[in-house]
Design a protein around this motif. Structure first.
Motif, mmCIF file in Angstrom:
data_model
loop_
_atom_site.group_PDB
_atom_site.id
_atom_site.type_symbol
_atom_site.label_atom_id
_atom_site.label_comp_id
_atom_site.label_asym_id
_atom_site.label_seq_id
_atom_site.Cartn_x
_atom_site.Cartn_y
_atom_site.Cartn_z
ATOM 1 N N GLY A 166 0.811 -1.209 0.000
ATOM 2 C CA GLY A 166 0.000 0.000 0.000
ATOM 3 C C GLY A 166 0.845 1.260 0.000
ATOM 4 O O GLY A 166 0.552 2.228 -0.731
ATOM 5 N N LEU A 167 1.907 1.274 0.805
ATOM 6 C CA LEU A 167 2.769 2.451 0.877
ATOM 7 C C LEU A 167 3.486 2.705 -0.438
ATOM 8 O O LEU A 167 3.598 3.860 -0.883
ATOM 9 C CB LEU A 167 3.794 2.274 2.002
ATOM 10 N N ILE A 168 3.985 1.641 -1.055
ATOM 11 C CA ILE A 168 4.755 1.844 -2.297
ATOM 12 C C ILE A 168 3.857 2.338 -3.418
ATOM 13 O O ILE A 168 4.294 3.054 -4.318
ATOM 14 C CB ILE A 168 5.504 0.553 -2.679
ATOM 15 N N LYS A 169 2.577 1.998 -3.350
ATOM 16 C CA LYS A 169 1.632 2.528 -4.335
ATOM 17 C C LYS A 169 1.388 4.018 -4.108
ATOM 18 O O LYS A 169 1.407 4.822 -5.050
ATOM 19 C CB LYS A 169 0.306 1.758 -4.263
ATOM 20 N N MET A 170 1.148 4.392 -2.867
ATOM 21 C CA MET A 170 0.868 5.797 -2.578
ATOM 22 C C MET A 170 2.078 6.685 -2.848
ATOM 23 O O MET A 170 1.932 7.857 -3.226
ATOM 24 C CB MET A 170 0.415 5.952 -1.123
ATOM 25 N N ARG A 171 3.283 6.139 -2.652
ATOM 26 C CA ARG A 171 4.494 6.923 -2.899
ATOM 27 C C ARG A 171 4.918 6.892 -4.359
ATOM 28 O O ARG A 171 5.749 7.699 -4.785
ATOM 29 C CB ARG A 171 5.642 6.369 -2.050
ATOM 30 N N GLY A 172 4.380 5.952 -5.107
ATOM 31 C CA GLY A 172 4.837 5.753 -6.472
ATOM 32 C C GLY A 172 4.016 6.516 -7.486
ATOM 33 O O GLY A 172 4.007 7.743 -7.521
ATOM 34 N N ASP A 173 3.289 5.775 -8.282
ATOM 35 C CA ASP A 173 2.558 6.337 -9.411
ATOM 36 C C ASP A 173 1.377 7.195 -8.951
ATOM 37 O O ASP A 173 0.597 6.775 -8.096
ATOM 38 C CB ASP A 173 2.058 5.173 -10.286
ATOM 39 N N GLU A 174 1.242 8.370 -9.548
ATOM 40 C CA GLU A 174 0.139 9.245 -9.159
ATOM 41 C C GLU A 174 -1.222 8.651 -9.489
ATOM 42 O O GLU A 174 -2.240 9.058 -8.926
ATOM 43 C CB GLU A 174 0.279 10.604 -9.843
ATOM 44 N N CYS A 175 -1.267 7.674 -10.403
ATOM 45 C CA CYS A 175 -2.565 7.084 -10.752
ATOM 46 C C CYS A 175 -3.178 6.344 -9.560
ATOM 47 O O CYS A 175 -4.403 6.190 -9.493
ATOM 48 C CB CYS A 175 -2.445 6.159 -11.962
ATOM 49 N N SER A 298 13.852 -7.665 11.913
ATOM 50 C CA SER A 298 12.794 -6.853 11.304
ATOM 51 C C SER A 298 13.155 -5.379 11.234
ATOM 52 O O SER A 298 12.420 -4.590 10.612
ATOM 53 C CB SER A 298 11.488 -7.014 12.084
ATOM 54 N N TYR A 299 14.248 -5.001 11.844
ATOM 55 C CA TYR A 299 14.648 -3.592 11.850
ATOM 56 C C TYR A 299 14.771 -3.042 10.432
ATOM 57 O O TYR A 299 14.218 -1.983 10.104
ATOM 58 C CB TYR A 299 15.973 -3.434 12.606
ATOM 59 N N HIS A 300 15.497 -3.751 9.576
ATOM 60 C CA HIS A 300 15.730 -3.256 8.215
ATOM 61 C C HIS A 300 14.446 -3.169 7.391
ATOM 62 O O HIS A 300 14.230 -2.148 6.709
ATOM 63 C CB HIS A 300 16.769 -4.125 7.513
ATOM 64 N N PRO A 301 13.566 -4.182 7.408
ATOM 65 C CA PRO A 301 12.296 -4.023 6.680
ATOM 66 C C PRO A 301 11.447 -2.858 7.176
ATOM 67 O O PRO A 301 10.798 -2.176 6.379
ATOM 68 C CB PRO A 301 11.590 -5.368 6.919
ATOM 69 N N ASN A 304 12.987 0.357 5.926
ATOM 70 C CA ASN A 304 12.690 0.487 4.497
ATOM 71 C C ASN A 304 11.236 0.889 4.266
ATOM 72 O O ASN A 304 10.936 1.722 3.409
ATOM 73 C CB ASN A 304 12.977 -0.843 3.786
ATOM 74 N N MET A 305 10.323 0.301 5.044
ATOM 75 C CA MET A 305 8.903 0.535 4.846
ATOM 76 C C MET A 305 8.532 1.992 5.127
ATOM 77 O O MET A 305 7.678 2.570 4.445
ATOM 78 C CB MET A 305 8.088 -0.408 5.740
ATOM 79 N N ILE A 306 9.164 2.596 6.110
ATOM 80 C CA ILE A 306 8.820 3.980 6.463
ATOM 81 C C ILE A 306 9.669 5.001 5.709
ATOM 82 O O ILE A 306 9.449 6.204 5.842
ATOM 83 C CB ILE A 306 8.957 4.208 7.984
ATOM 84 N N SER A 307 10.614 4.499 4.931
ATOM 85 C CA SER A 307 11.497 5.400 4.185
ATOM 86 C C SER A 307 10.797 5.940 2.942
ATOM 87 O O SER A 307 10.011 5.245 2.298
ATOM 88 C CB SER A 307 12.770 4.659 3.771
ATOM 89 N N ARG A 308 11.100 7.176 2.599
ATOM 90 C CA ARG A 308 10.567 7.742 1.366
ATOM 91 C C ARG A 308 11.173 7.086 0.144
ATOM 92 O O ARG A 308 10.628 7.183 -0.961
ATOM 93 C CB ARG A 308 10.826 9.256 1.330
ATOM 94 N N ARG A 309 12.314 6.453 0.321
ATOM 95 C CA ARG A 309 12.968 5.731 -0.782
ATOM 96 C C ARG A 309 12.721 4.233 -0.661
ATOM 97 O O ARG A 309 13.599 3.412 -0.925
ATOM 98 C CB ARG A 309 14.460 6.030 -0.790
ATOM 99 N N GLN A 310 11.538 3.886 -0.278
ATOM 100 C CA GLN A 310 11.148 2.493 -0.084
ATOM 101 C C GLN A 310 11.440 1.662 -1.338
ATOM 102 O O GLN A 310 11.108 2.053 -2.451
ATOM 103 C CB GLN A 310 9.661 2.412 0.259
ATOM 104 N N ASN A 323 12.182 -10.164 5.086
ATOM 105 C CA ASN A 323 12.323 -9.486 3.794
ATOM 106 C C ASN A 323 11.340 -8.320 3.705
ATOM 107 O O ASN A 323 10.488 -8.137 4.573
ATOM 108 C CB ASN A 323 12.052 -10.480 2.660
ATOM 109 N N THR A 324 11.476 -7.557 2.636
ATOM 110 C CA THR A 324 10.526 -6.482 2.381
ATOM 111 C C THR A 324 9.771 -6.786 1.099
ATOM 112 O O THR A 324 10.321 -7.410 0.180
ATOM 113 C CB THR A 324 11.235 -5.120 2.284
ATOM 114 N N TYR A 325 8.528 -6.351 1.038
ATOM 115 C CA TYR A 325 7.658 -6.702 -0.080
ATOM 116 C C TYR A 325 6.966 -5.465 -0.620
ATOM 117 O O TYR A 325 7.031 -4.385 -0.046
ATOM 118 C CB TYR A 325 6.625 -7.744 0.370
ATOM 119 N N GLY A 326 6.257 -5.641 -1.707
ATOM 120 C CA GLY A 326 5.542 -4.543 -2.346
ATOM 121 C C GLY A 326 5.661 -4.650 -3.849
ATOM 122 O O GLY A 326 6.695 -5.080 -4.371
#
Length: 473
Positions: A166-175, A298-301, A304-310, A323-326
């Motif tokens: 969900g986060l990577i979608k909101m931070r990614g494409d404006e569509c 889980s620290y690194h995921p 990454n999840m809260i980073s703007r450069r996810q 791991n991290t997903y999206g």
């Protein structure tokens, strides 16, 4: 030890374990049937060459001690056998420690495969299967009620899968923010399914509702997993319905089914728990130690999840424990496909007959309707989608793929739906061309029977042949 276990989730554990075993079975079957052409000794990205470059500490695998195609086949088919045994409930027939060891076997075998799979095994659901599979080792069997901490760790994975996407979608494409991504996604997704054409032609207002519902499911509902029943059960049920919608609309290997399996572990079924003895002390110690390790990792995921450069679909350790997903942070507006053709003419002329290779899953012949393959994973077809996005995605393997078509390599041809050349008469030249594909309209479908319309864009690979040395060799 009442604080340690959750007896009311005994049926949830059972359903999850059987579902996970079925997914393991599909994963190992996929590996057994495809590996020779992809990563075998004569594959496009051979394992022996990779092992010479990558040390064990970076990619732990049984194959560092020995590799042959026969041994790989033994590993893959052994994984199928163990998965089938787990699906049949063999872990319940063993003592607690024996059941744990049995669950450890497919994890170790599949880790060995993924860590030498290179580009062909770079998908997020590979790491997801390993992360979930490792945690399943510590869920126990009929001798003990499900450990609470392991259930919460399972739900933590599910949270990261959904919330991260969900986060990577909101931070990614404006569509995604404009609720318009599904105007394109069903047409441009990597592997359309038999119903994708119909999903694409749903009314646009319904597409807006789909996107909005997706945002709610991925950004709001995951938090409710950690609320007591019945709220958590309702949240998991919403996720299951959403994943089934994705199953109907496309072919995403076992990603959706594995997400469903995790969600099932959070559904508290109305069934009376059986009487089970207290968990033995050694089991409590092992589970708590593993839980502490996974929480620390889980620290690194989380960062990454809260980073703007996810980033999406990345493993932070060679064992793929956390791991991290999206996915689909951006959505393509236009679909391109690489069409591969061969000719028997030498040299090719202006009027030469070029015959098209047909793939099992990826679009090719505009009249060929997509089929449902998921949870089975067509690795070559998926990589061909990436190749159409940019030749850079295909640089490591596409040349070897063309070479094997020129040789009529039997294992490579098994990955295809149809080869236009007989086994004893390979093509003299192979070329690749890039086409733009779009779904036909309702009217075009009625008039032509074709679900796709395609337009030539440019040459992707010029006519290529084997050198005489390679042909004789």
């Amino acid at each position: 030890m009442e604080w340690f276990t959750a007896p009311d989730y005994w049926l949830s554990r059972l359903v999850f374990q059987r579902a996970l075993a079925a997914i393991y079975l599909v994963a190992f079957l996929t590996a057994a049937l495809q590996f020779r052409a992809l990563i075998g000794e004569r594959g496009m990205l051979p394992v022996p060459r990779y092992l010479r470059l990558v040390p064990f500490r970076r990619a732990p695998s049984l194959f560092h001690w020995h590799y042959s195609d026969r041994f790989f086949a033994l590993v893959a088919w052994s994984g199928c056998a163990v998965s089938a045994a787990l699906l049949a409930g063999a872990d319940s027939l063993l003592p607690l420690w024996g059941g744990m060891l049995l669950w450890l076997v497919p994890w170790a075998l599949y880790l060995s495969i993924v860590n030498v799979g290179q580009t062909w095994y770079s998908f997020g659901w590979e790491s997801l299967l390993l992360e979930v599979g490792f945690l399943a080792v510590f869920l126990g069997n009929d001798e003990v009620a499900p450990p609470v901490v392991v259930l919460y760790l399972l739900w933590w994975i599910l949270f990261r899968v959904e919330f991260g996407a969900g986060l990577i979608k909101m931070r990614g494409d404006e569509c995604w923010r404009k609720l318009t991504c599904l105007d394109h996604h069903h047409e441009t997704q990597p592997m359309p399914g038999p119903l994708s054409w119909f999903f694409h032609h749903l009314p646009k207002p319904l597409h807006r509702v789909e996107v909005a519902a997706n945002h709610v499911t991925q950004l709001v509902v995951p938090w409710l997993l950690f609320v007591p029943h019945p709220v958590s059960t309702a949240a998991a049920s919403v996720m299951i319905v959403t994943q089934l919608w994705l199953v109907l609309s496309g072919n995403f290997a076992w990603l959706n089914w594995l997400t469903i399996a995790m969600a099932l572990s959070a559904v508290r079924f109305p069934a009376d728990p059986p009487d089970t003895p207290d968990a033995p002390l050694w089991f409590v110690v092992v589970v708590l130690a593993v839980a502490a390790l996974l929480v620390a990792l889980s620290y690194h995921p989380v960062v990454n999840m809260i980073s703007r450069r996810q980033v999406m679909n990345r493993s932070f350790d060679p064992l793929h424990l956390v791991n991290t997903y999206g996915a689909f942070g951006s959505v393509s507006r236009v679909r391109f496909e690489v069409v591969v053709e061969g000719t028997a003419d030498h040299p090719p002329r202006e009027d030469s007959e070029w015959r098209e290779y047909e793939f099992k899953g990826k679009p090719g012949d505009p009249r060929h309707w997509p089929r449902q393959f998921a949870p089975y994973h067509l690795r070559l077809d998926w990589l061909m989608w990436f190749a159409a996005l940019s030749p850079a995605y295909a640089g490591a393997w596409f040349g070897a793929f063309v070479e094997r078509l020129l040789e009529n390599d039997r294992d490579t041809l098994k990955l295809l739906r149809r080869s236009p050349f007989p086994a004893d008469a390979p093509p003299r030249y192979v070329r690749a061309r890039l086409f733009r594909y779009r779904y036909t309209t309702w009217r075009e479908l009625r008039e032509t029977g074709a679900c796709w319309d395609r337009t030539y864009v440019r040459e992707y690979l010029p006519p290529t042949r084997l050198t005489e040395t390679a042909r004789s060799g």
